[in-house]
Design an enzyme around this catalytic site. Structure first.
Site, PDB file in Angstrom:
ATOM      1  N   ILE A  14     -35.913   0.395  32.274  1.00  0.00           N
ATOM      2  CA  ILE A  14     -34.577  -0.352  33.101  1.00  0.00           C
ATOM      3  C   ILE A  14     -34.327  -0.040  33.924  1.00  0.00           C
ATOM      4  O   ILE A  14     -34.015  -1.559  34.693  1.00  0.00           O
ATOM      5  CB  ILE A  14     -34.279  -1.124  31.353  1.00  0.00           C
ATOM      6  N   LYS A  35     -41.836  10.384  36.869  1.00  0.00           N
ATOM      7  CA  LYS A  35     -42.742  11.370  36.183  1.00  0.00           C
ATOM      8  C   LYS A  35     -44.085  11.067  36.189  1.00  0.00           C
ATOM      9  O   LYS A  35     -44.977  11.222  36.077  1.00  0.00           O
ATOM     10  CB  LYS A  35     -41.401  12.090  35.143  1.00  0.00           C
ATOM     11  N   GLU A 113     -30.066  -7.455  13.510  1.00  0.00           N
ATOM     12  CA  GLU A 113     -31.107  -6.791  13.234  1.00  0.00           C
ATOM     13  C   GLU A 113     -29.762  -5.892  12.603  1.00  0.00           C
ATOM     14  O   GLU A 113     -28.287  -6.527  13.070  1.00  0.00           O
ATOM     15  CB  GLU A 113     -31.068  -6.364  14.725  1.00  0.00           C
ATOM     16  N   HIS A 230     -33.634   7.134  14.045  1.00  0.00           N
ATOM     17  CA  HIS A 230     -34.008   6.395  13.834  1.00  0.00           C
ATOM     18  C   HIS A 230     -34.566   6.279  11.761  1.00  0.00           C
ATOM     19  O   HIS A 230     -35.495   7.439  11.833  1.00  0.00           O
ATOM     20  CB  HIS A 230     -35.179   5.526  14.332  1.00  0.00           C
ATOM     21  N   ARG A 276     -28.004   3.339  11.312  1.00  0.00           N
ATOM     22  CA  ARG A 276     -28.848   4.003  10.533  1.00  0.00           C
ATOM     23  C   ARG A 276     -28.499   5.661  10.622  1.00  0.00           C
ATOM     24  O   ARG A 276     -29.474   5.645   9.963  1.00  0.00           O
ATOM     25  CB  ARG A 276     -29.209   3.917  12.462  1.00  0.00           C
ATOM     26  N   HIS A 337     -33.858   9.777  18.126  1.00  0.00           N
ATOM     27  CA  HIS A 337     -34.971   8.513  18.237  1.00  0.00           C
ATOM     28  C   HIS A 337     -33.857   7.974  19.659  1.00  0.00           C
ATOM     29  O   HIS A 337     -34.522   6.977  21.104  1.00  0.00           O
ATOM     30  CB  HIS A 337     -34.235   7.027  17.474  1.00  0.00           C
ATOM     31  N   GLU A 361     -30.483   5.464  29.144  1.00  0.00           N
ATOM     32  CA  GLU A 361     -29.501   6.501  28.540  1.00  0.00           C
ATOM     33  C   GLU A 361     -29.602   7.701  29.187  1.00  0.00           C
ATOM     34  O   GLU A 361     -28.780   8.486  27.797  1.00  0.00           O
ATOM     35  CB  GLU A 361     -31.173   6.465  27.484  1.00  0.00           C
ATOM     36  N   ARG A 372     -25.165   4.285  18.756  1.00  0.00           N
ATOM     37  CA  ARG A 372     -25.189   3.070  19.244  1.00  0.00           C
ATOM     38  C   ARG A 372     -25.818   1.831  18.299  1.00  0.00           C
ATOM     39  O   ARG A 372     -26.021   2.334  17.085  1.00  0.00           O
ATOM     40  CB  ARG A 372     -26.264   3.167  19.907  1.00  0.00           C
ATOM     41  N   SER A 377     -29.520  -1.026  23.667  1.00  0.00           N
ATOM     42  CA  SER A 377     -29.491   0.158  24.736  1.00  0.00           C
ATOM     43  C   SER A 377     -30.093  -0.761  25.634  1.00  0.00           C
ATOM     44  O   SER A 377     -29.855  -0.042  27.061  1.00  0.00           O
ATOM     45  CB  SER A 377     -30.449   0.945  24.123  1.00  0.00           C
TER      46      SER A 377
END
Ligand code: FAD
Ligand code: SIN
Length: 533
Positions: A14, A35, A113, A230, A276, A337, A361, A372, A377
């Site tokens: 992104i 890559k 979430e 995670h 988390r 994660h 990231e 986070r 993200s």
């Protein structure tokens, strides 16, 4: 022969795609080196969604507050404000470009979430948000005639001349030989480093190359100790650690130990929707208490029809692995994660090395602090990808692209094919990271990890192995330096948060770990000495 372009972007997740679109908007030629195939990235696998303030009962202050609380005292408030304010603008733009977020009767649907005070997560095709973002961004980038996307072009080092990043060395996929490309600036968007660990939700491309490349070229790295584990990666013998989205707990999924007992209420009043790091550590404690290698995620109360519509990809993937998410208890355990740290940048993606920008990231902008918030993200990649692209154009348009190769004055050196032991090196590093630099750390485990990494680094390594072990060592060294527990970093020998460590760790080549009050080095940043233990 070397190549020339106006701007070089590394990575097509992104952040890289959004940065390229910004750069191309100026009419500049943009070469995107990536890559693997263009769609292969962490972004492609994102499930839960993207957090954004767009629903009627939400506002920017609430999203900012949630982000700051998750970040445990280490977020940069200006960066968070930028993320939230510009996030809304850039998501609306994505929708105009054809990104199809899920709707109900024409209205966007917002999911819940952990640690979000409002339902503010947009998702696509239920649990395939990342794939939809990649699809629409690749289509949008494809409309820019000046973007040249080069898949299967692995980069391993940056070229620095007179203290400025001017290019990249990459493996030409057609010539199958090392090659150099020069430009006015490089925008690093290589994503995260989940593959540093034996157990990870990340795909194989997420080896943190960009962080190591930037470090060797002379850029500063910040907050490398903060790794997010995670809590719910599928834990089936022989199967990949496929992510079972946090959104499943957001919709009412519960965690049970191997005896079928719900246990999160013994650890945190927010139960399954605690942050988390807390859920991950609670699972580890429960696994130890019951002598098991996993706990269960139980979705059976939610009904098959709902689960099929809301989580079609997870349903399908689990079915291939012999599990029915509507009927079976799903074995899960934590896996690495996300990395909160990375290349230290200002609010425009500028690194401390002139000519080098970073977004997504791979970067540390200060938006996540020590931990986070879920679904922030993708938003960060979008907002700061766009900003880094804009800044790269504004800062460098007048520059000339170097038109002859001169001696590289960085410490990154030339391409080294090494002795062909790359797989063994990676395996060893990943195991050490999991066992000694993992969810629970202490001084002894970290010192032993560092000794081992330094021993490995002293052998004749290929450039990519050297990058990998160096990055592992940066994480371990920062984790050893931080004698407290905060966010994603938990020291069993220092289990409390300590005010004197409300600082960022900063590392640069040929220096030890030092501290800084702010990530943004542009404005009133003061370096300070290590706090006394
Ligand atoms: P990436 O999307 O990882 O892209 C990195 C790019 O760099 C790739 O194209 C890669 O091939 C390329 N690259 C890497 N190394 C090199 C090299 N040496 N040379 C050339 N190219 C290179 N976040 C959310 O906000 N919401 C979610 O729902 C969510 N779900 C997730 C689910 C999973 C399974 C995972 C793994 C992560 C999830 N995340 C989520 C995190 C989020 O997906 C990532 O942090 C984000 O997509 C990173 O975007 P990026 O553009 O920075 O990097
Ligand atoms: C998930 O869907 O649980 C991942 C969300 C994220 O990492 O933000």
């Amino acid at each position: 022969m070397f190549l020339k372009t106006d701007f070089i972007v590394i990575g097509s997740g992104i952040a890289g795609l959004r940065a390229s679109i910004s750069l191309a908007g100026s009419g500049a030629r943009v070469t995107v080196l990536t890559k693997d195939k263009a769609s292969e990235s962490n972004t492609e696998y994102a499930q839960g969604g993207v957090a954004v303030v767009l629903s009627e009962d939400d506002d920017a202050d609430l999203h900012e507050d949630d982000t700051l609380v998750a970040g445990a005292g280490l977020c940069d408030e200006k960066a968070v404000e930028t993320l939230v304010a510009e996030g809304t603008k850039y998501i609306k733009e994505l929708i105009e470009w054809g990104t199809e977020f899920d709707r109900d009767g024409g209205k966007l649907v917002f999911a819940q979430e952990a640690a979000h005070s409002r339902r503010r997560i947009l998702h696509a095709h239920g649990d395939s948000t990342g794939a939809e973002l990649v699809r629409s961004l690749i289509a949008r980038a494809g409309r820019e005639k000046t973007i040249n996307l080069l898949p299967f072009a692995n980069t391993e080092s940056l070229i620095v001349q007179d203290g400025r990043c001017v290019g990249v060395r990459f493996l030409d996929p057609i010539l199958r030989a090392p090659r150099e490309i020069y430009g006015k600036a490089v925008v690093m968007c290589t994503g995260g480093a989940g593959q540093l660990y034996q157990h990870t939700t990340n795909p194989p491309v997420a080896t943190g190359d960009g962080m190591a490349m930037a470090y060797f070229a002379g850029a500063e790295m910040a907050d490398m100790e903060f790794i997010q584990f995670h809590p719910t990666a599928l834990a089936l013998e022989g199967a990949p650690r496929f992510l079972l989205s946090e959104a499943m707990r957001g919709e009412g999924g519960v965690l049970r130990n191997i005896n079928g007992e719900r246990f999160m209420d013994r650890y945190d009043e927010r139960v399954e929707l605690a942050p988390r790091d807390i859920v991950s550590r609670s699972i580890v404690a429960e696994m130890r208490r019951t002598g098991s290698r996993y706990v269960f995620l139980d979705m059976t109360a939610l009904g098959e029809a709902f689960l099929l519509e809301r989580f079609p990809k997870i349903h399908e993937t689990c079915r291939h692995l012999g599990l029915d998410i509507a009927k079976d208890q799903l074995p899960v355990s934590p896996a690495s994660h996300y990395i909160m740290g990375g290349v230290r940048t200002d609010l425009w993606g500028r690194s401390t090395l002139p000519g080098l920008y970073a977004a997504g990231e791979v970067a540390c902008t200060g938006v996540h602090g020590a931990n986070r918030l879920a679904s922030n993200s993708l938003l960060e990649g979008l907002v700061f990808g766009a900003r880094a692209g804009e800044a790269a154009v504004n800062d460098n348009s007048e520059l000339q692209i170097p038109n002859s190769r001169t001696k590289d004055d960085s410490q990154s050196g030339m391409w080294n094919p090494g002795s062909g032991i790359a797989t063994a090196v990676r395996k060893r590093v990943k195991r050490v990271m999991w066992e000694r630099v993992g969810i629970l750390r202490d001084r002894d485990s970290l010192q032993r990890a560092i000794e081992e990494f330094e021993q490995i680094a002293a052998s004749n390594l290929s450039t990519s192995s050297r990058n990998f072990v160096t990055l592992a060592n940066l994480v371990a060294k920062a984790a050893l330096w931080r004698e407290e527990s905060r966010g994603g970093h938990y020291r069993t020998d220092f289990p409390e948060q300590r005010e004197e460590f409300r600082l960022h760790s900063v590392q640069a080549i040929c220096e030890g770990v030092r501290s800084a009050h702010r990530i943004d080095f542009d404005d009133h940043n003061v370096s300070v000495a290590k706090p006394q233990s």
